[in-house]
Design an enzyme around this catalytic site. Structure first.
Site, PDB file in Angstrom:
ATOM      1  N   ARG A  20       0.811  -1.226   0.000  1.00 20.07           N
ATOM      2  CA  ARG A  20       0.000   0.000   0.000  1.00 20.07           C
ATOM      3  C   ARG A  20       0.844   1.275   0.000  1.00 20.07           C
ATOM      4  O   ARG A  20       0.343   2.353  -0.244  1.00 20.07           O
ATOM      5  CB  ARG A  20      -0.946  -0.019   1.218  1.00 20.07           C
ATOM      6  CG  ARG A  20      -2.068  -1.027   1.098  1.00 20.07           C
ATOM      7  CD  ARG A  20      -2.726  -1.341   2.432  1.00 20.07           C
ATOM      8  NE  ARG A  20      -1.951  -2.292   3.232  1.00 20.07           N
ATOM      9  CZ  ARG A  20      -2.320  -2.732   4.430  1.00 20.07           C
ATOM     10  NH1 ARG A  20      -3.434  -2.289   4.983  1.00 20.07           N
ATOM     11  NH2 ARG A  20      -1.565  -3.601   5.084  1.00 20.07           N
ATOM     12  N   GLY A 114       6.920  -4.275  12.366  1.00 20.80           N
ATOM     13  CA  GLY A 114       7.986  -3.286  12.172  1.00 20.80           C
ATOM     14  C   GLY A 114       7.442  -1.899  11.898  1.00 20.80           C
ATOM     15  O   GLY A 114       8.185  -0.933  11.840  1.00 20.80           O
ATOM     16  N   ASP A 115       6.111  -1.796  11.702  1.00 23.89           N
ATOM     17  CA  ASP A 115       5.544  -0.524  11.242  1.00 23.89           C
ATOM     18  C   ASP A 115       4.712   0.195  12.296  1.00 23.89           C
ATOM     19  O   ASP A 115       3.725   0.827  11.986  1.00 23.89           O
ATOM     20  CB  ASP A 115       4.723  -0.755   9.958  1.00 23.89           C
ATOM     21  CG  ASP A 115       3.489  -1.618  10.194  1.00 23.89           C
ATOM     22  OD1 ASP A 115       3.392  -2.238  11.261  1.00 23.89           O
ATOM     23  OD2 ASP A 115       2.615  -1.664   9.306  1.00 23.89           O
ATOM     24  N   ASN A 388      43.730  35.961   9.912  1.00 20.56           N
ATOM     25  CA  ASN A 388      42.591  36.553   9.213  1.00 20.56           C
ATOM     26  C   ASN A 388      42.646  36.191   7.735  1.00 20.56           C
ATOM     27  O   ASN A 388      43.677  36.365   7.082  1.00 20.56           O
ATOM     28  CB  ASN A 388      42.611  38.075   9.367  1.00 20.56           C
ATOM     29  CG  ASN A 388      41.312  38.683   8.872  1.00 20.56           C
ATOM     30  OD1 ASN A 388      40.294  38.650   9.559  1.00 20.56           O
ATOM     31  ND2 ASN A 388      41.325  39.197   7.656  1.00 20.56           N
ATOM     32  N   ALA A 391      38.508  38.697   2.344  1.00 21.88           N
ATOM     33  CA  ALA A 391      37.351  38.407   1.498  1.00 21.88           C
ATOM     34  C   ALA A 391      37.806  37.903   0.133  1.00 21.88           C
ATOM     35  O   ALA A 391      38.794  38.375  -0.413  1.00 21.88           O
ATOM     36  CB  ALA A 391      36.518  39.668   1.322  1.00 21.88           C
ATOM     37  N   ARG A 451      51.233  39.132  -7.939  1.00 21.68           N
ATOM     38  CA  ARG A 451      50.268  39.753  -8.860  1.00 21.68           C
ATOM     39  C   ARG A 451      51.046  40.665  -9.802  1.00 21.68           C
ATOM     40  O   ARG A 451      52.164  41.097  -9.488  1.00 21.68           O
ATOM     41  CB  ARG A 451      49.220  40.553  -8.089  1.00 21.68           C
ATOM     42  CG  ARG A 451      49.815  41.725  -7.345  1.00 21.68           C
ATOM     43  CD  ARG A 451      48.800  42.434  -6.462  1.00 21.68           C
ATOM     44  NE  ARG A 451      49.393  43.619  -5.856  1.00 21.68           N
ATOM     45  CZ  ARG A 451      49.022  44.130  -4.700  1.00 21.68           C
ATOM     46  NH1 ARG A 451      48.066  43.545  -3.996  1.00 21.68           N
ATOM     47  NH2 ARG A 451      49.591  45.210  -4.233  1.00 21.68           N
TER      48      ARG A 451
HETATM   49  C1  UD1 Z   1      -1.715  -6.525  10.948  1.00 25.17           C
HETATM   50  C2  UD1 Z   1      -2.667  -7.466  11.645  1.00 25.17           C
HETATM   51  C3  UD1 Z   1      -3.913  -6.682  12.063  1.00 25.17           C
HETATM   52  C4  UD1 Z   1      -3.537  -5.520  12.929  1.00 25.17           C
HETATM   53  C5  UD1 Z   1      -2.499  -4.633  12.248  1.00 25.17           C
HETATM   54  C6  UD1 Z   1      -1.962  -3.616  13.227  1.00 25.17           C
HETATM   55  C7  UD1 Z   1      -2.317  -9.642  10.563  1.00 25.17           C
HETATM   56  C8  UD1 Z   1      -2.862 -10.638   9.616  1.00 25.17           C
HETATM   57  N1  UD1 Z   1      -3.046  -8.543  10.735  1.00 25.17           N
HETATM   58  O1  UD1 Z   1      -2.334  -6.072   9.766  1.00 25.17           O
HETATM   59  O2  UD1 Z   1      -4.793  -7.544  12.793  1.00 25.17           O
HETATM   60  O3  UD1 Z   1      -4.684  -4.747  13.253  1.00 25.17           O
HETATM   61  O4  UD1 Z   1      -1.374  -5.428  11.808  1.00 25.17           O
HETATM   62  O5  UD1 Z   1      -1.102  -2.703  12.608  1.00 25.17           O
HETATM   63  O6  UD1 Z   1      -1.308  -9.871  11.184  1.00 25.17           O
HETATM   64  N2  UD1 Z   1       5.039  -9.119   7.654  1.00 25.17           N
HETATM   65  C9  UD1 Z   1       6.034 -10.072   7.554  1.00 25.17           C
HETATM   66  N3  UD1 Z   1       5.805 -11.171   6.773  1.00 25.17           N
HETATM   67  C10 UD1 Z   1       4.635 -11.370   6.120  1.00 25.17           C
HETATM   68  C11 UD1 Z   1       3.628 -10.397   6.244  1.00 25.17           C
HETATM   69  C12 UD1 Z   1       3.849  -9.285   7.025  1.00 25.17           C
HETATM   70  O7  UD1 Z   1       7.112  -9.931   8.123  1.00 25.17           O
HETATM   71  O8  UD1 Z   1       4.519 -12.397   5.436  1.00 25.17           O
HETATM   72  C13 UD1 Z   1       5.300  -7.919   8.494  1.00 25.17           C
HETATM   73  C14 UD1 Z   1       5.158  -6.606   7.755  1.00 25.17           C
HETATM   74  O9  UD1 Z   1       6.424  -6.203   7.225  1.00 25.17           O
HETATM   75  C15 UD1 Z   1       4.691  -5.633   8.847  1.00 25.17           C
HETATM   76  C16 UD1 Z   1       3.978  -6.553   9.824  1.00 25.17           C
HETATM   77  O10 UD1 Z   1       4.338  -7.881   9.529  1.00 25.17           O
HETATM   78  O11 UD1 Z   1       5.766  -4.998   9.516  1.00 25.17           O
HETATM   79  C17 UD1 Z   1       2.469  -6.410   9.721  1.00 25.17           C
HETATM   80  O12 UD1 Z   1       2.091  -6.654   8.364  1.00 25.17           O
HETATM   81  P1  UD1 Z   1       1.066  -5.696   7.634  1.00 25.17           P
HETATM   82  O13 UD1 Z   1       0.943  -6.152   6.233  1.00 25.17           O
HETATM   83  O14 UD1 Z   1       1.367  -4.286   7.898  1.00 25.17           O
HETATM   84  O15 UD1 Z   1      -0.265  -6.138   8.393  1.00 25.17           O
HETATM   85  P2  UD1 Z   1      -1.566  -5.260   8.584  1.00 25.17           P
HETATM   86  O16 UD1 Z   1      -2.414  -5.399   7.389  1.00 25.17           O
HETATM   87  O17 UD1 Z   1      -1.204  -3.911   9.039  1.00 25.17           O
HETATM   88 MG    MG Z   2       0.557  -2.811   9.152  1.00 33.03          MG
END
Ligand code: UD1
Ligand code: MG
Length: 467
Positions: A20, A114-115, A388, A391, A451
């Site tokens: 996204r 991670g987000d 010094n 300029a 010069r």
């Molecule tokens: C996820 C949760 C949701 C929650 C939301 C909160 C799931 C299915 N859903 O949704 O219930 O409300 O977080 O922010 O878990 N990632 C991996 N490997 C994968 C898929 C994802 O490492 O195969 C990591 C992504 O990099 C990310 C984290 O897991 O950092 C969450 O994935 P993301 O796709 O953001 O899940 P959400 O749709 O936000």
């Molecule tokens: Mg997420």
């Protein structure tokens, strides 16, 4: 049992594509202020690991999509984080499956996305402590989202709790505002029997980690949904809008921390400060200042408007007048630079030195009490004390192939518009005449005149018919 006697490992999920975000960089490496999204959760975990409460002892990060880049970032900034590869991103549940070898040796496993850069150490250590004291099999944080779209909804039916992902939710479930933060802690012995029972029969064809919650409850396990009153901390970053909102929130949080600690700002709304910046008290930041990287500002220092500092040390009472772009450089006690100055690449302004208007200083030292007041380029140079620089002076450091050094001693006077053709040395108390092109060393105490001699042609204007 207290949190400190259990071995808890934190697993950060950072393998997802971040579809996204529509970016080429993996989502977790997109910048928020001047650090990647992933920095913030790792910084919180690092502080948890260092705290006396000791709520987390080990750290691993699941990498996958553009995993080499993420692994490289971890290697150079977070050596305590073990990268674990999820080669195919089949969902958050699958990410925990691939890490099984690592977490089976632990007592508790904290799983974090991670987000979620706004998560605080207090909430995290609170969750771990509560989980361990309550003896739950799983505890997770939920919150009421003002906009719940995209989140997994927490569905409570009697004692049962389940999480339904946005894409799988019915209209009635979509209307629920309590959502899953994606932050969980499991007793590893309770997680093990369920983790491989996840299926991918859902709208996204993924193995969803949150499905474990309902499974555990049905099997008689104890799951605690810890409803947090602070929505702001758990906002996930899935879209560019959420990325911008997180940056705004983090920026405000950082500004507030400094304002409460005694940093004065005339217009905080226009000031940007990165998370790694250290500022002492009794410092004044004028409007529209940006401080980034590992910048350190000591007591009594002053940063004037429209100045951008990155990895800069401003010692006590140092002053940046305004409109300065300063990077990777040190400004010692009482030094003053600007307005309209660029200083970069390991430059040092020693005590009480000055750098003035329309000046660039690169990889050079300006000695104690020395001045480069106007219109100059100083590159690869060592300038002694009380000298010094007139300029228009330029160190001609580049011969088309390599950069050459210039040294200028103590108490020198470099006349205006001097070209110092490097490599070249000016001894202590050396002088250069204005407009000189200096191609040979100037001995101590000498005046170098390089010069053409002036010639006046009497009556020239009349003869040329100009008058
Ligand atoms: C996820 C949760 C949701 C929650 C939301 C909160 C799931 C299915 N859903 O949704 O219930 O409300 O977080 O922010 O878990 N990632 C991996 N490997 C994968 C898929 C994802 O490492 O195969 C990591 C992504 O990099 C990310 C984290 O897991 O950092 C969450 O994935 P993301 O796709 O953001 O899940 P959400 O749709 O936000
Ligand atoms: Mg997420």
């Amino acid at each position: 049992m207290s949190a400190s006697r259990c071995v808890t490992g934190a697993l950060v999920l950072a393998a997802g594509k971040g579809t996204r975000m529509k970016s080429d960089l993996p989502k977790v490496l997109l910048p928020v202020l001047d650090q990647p999204v992933l920095y913030y959760i790792l910084d919180t975990l690092r502080r948890c690991m260092a705290s006396s409460k000791g709520c987390v002892q080990q750290l691993a990060v699941v990498v996958g999509h553009r995993g080499e880049t993420v692994q490289e970032y971890l290697g150079s900034n977070w050596p305590e984080a073990l990268p674990l590869w999820q080669h195919e991103q089949l969902g958050t549940g699958h990410a925990v499956q691939i890490a099984k070898e690592w977490w089976t040796g632990l007592d508790h496993l904290l799983v974090l996305p991670g987000d979620v850069p706004l998560l605080t150490e207090a909430s995290l250590s609170g969750l771990v402590e509560e989980h361990i004291v309550s003896g739950a099999d799983c505890s997770f944080i939920s919150f009421h989202a003002s906009d719940s779209s995209g989140y997994g909804r927490v569905v409570r039916e009697g004692k049962e709790i389940s999480i339904v992902e946005d894409k799988d939710a019915s209209e009635a479930q979509k209307a629920l505002t309590e959502v899953n933060s994606g932050i969980y802690i499991f007793k590893t012995s309770s997680l093990l029997p369920h983790i491989y029972r996840l299926d991918n029969e859902n709208a996204q064809g993924e193995y969803y980690l949150p499905d474990i919650i309902a499974m555990m409850i049905r099997a008689g396990g104890k799951v605690t949904a810890s409803l947090s009153p602070d929505e702001g901390e758990f906002a996930g970053i899935n879209t560019p809008l959420q990325l911008a909102d997180a940056a705004t929130a983090l920026r405000r949080r950082i500004l507030r921390r400094h304002l409460l600690a005694g940093v004065r700002m005339q217009d905080p709304d226009s000031v940007w400060i990165g998370p790694e910046v250290v500022i002492a008290d009794n410092v004044l930041l004028e409007p529209s200042v940006q401080l980034w990287g590992k910048t350190e500002v000591e007591r009594g220092a002053h940063v004037g408007s429209f100045s951008i500092l990155r990895n800069v040390v401003l010692e006590e009472d140092a002053c940046v007048v305004s409109h300065a772009v300063l990077s990777d450089s040190v400004f010692r006690k009482g030094s003053q630079v600007g307005p309209f100055i660029v200083v970069r690449d390991g430059a040092v302004f020693e005590e009480d030195s000055r750098g003035g208007k329309f000046v660039e200083v690169k990889k050079s030292r300006v000695g104690k009490g020395s001045k480069v007041p106007h219109l100059a380029y100083i590159g690869d140079a060592e300038i002694g004390a009380e000298t010094n620089i007139g300029a228009g002076t330029i160190t001609c450091n580049y011969d088309g192939k390599k950069k050459n050094p210039t040294t200028i001693g103590n108490r020198c006077f470099i006349g205006s518009d001097t070209m110092l053709v490097a490599p070249v040395n000016v001894g202590d108390d050396g002088f250069t005449a204005a407009g000189s092109v200096i191609t040979q060393d100037v001995p101590e105490g000498a005046l170098a005149v390089g010069r053409a001699k002036q010639r006046n042609i009497e009556g020239w204007a009349k003869r040329a018919g100009k008058k």
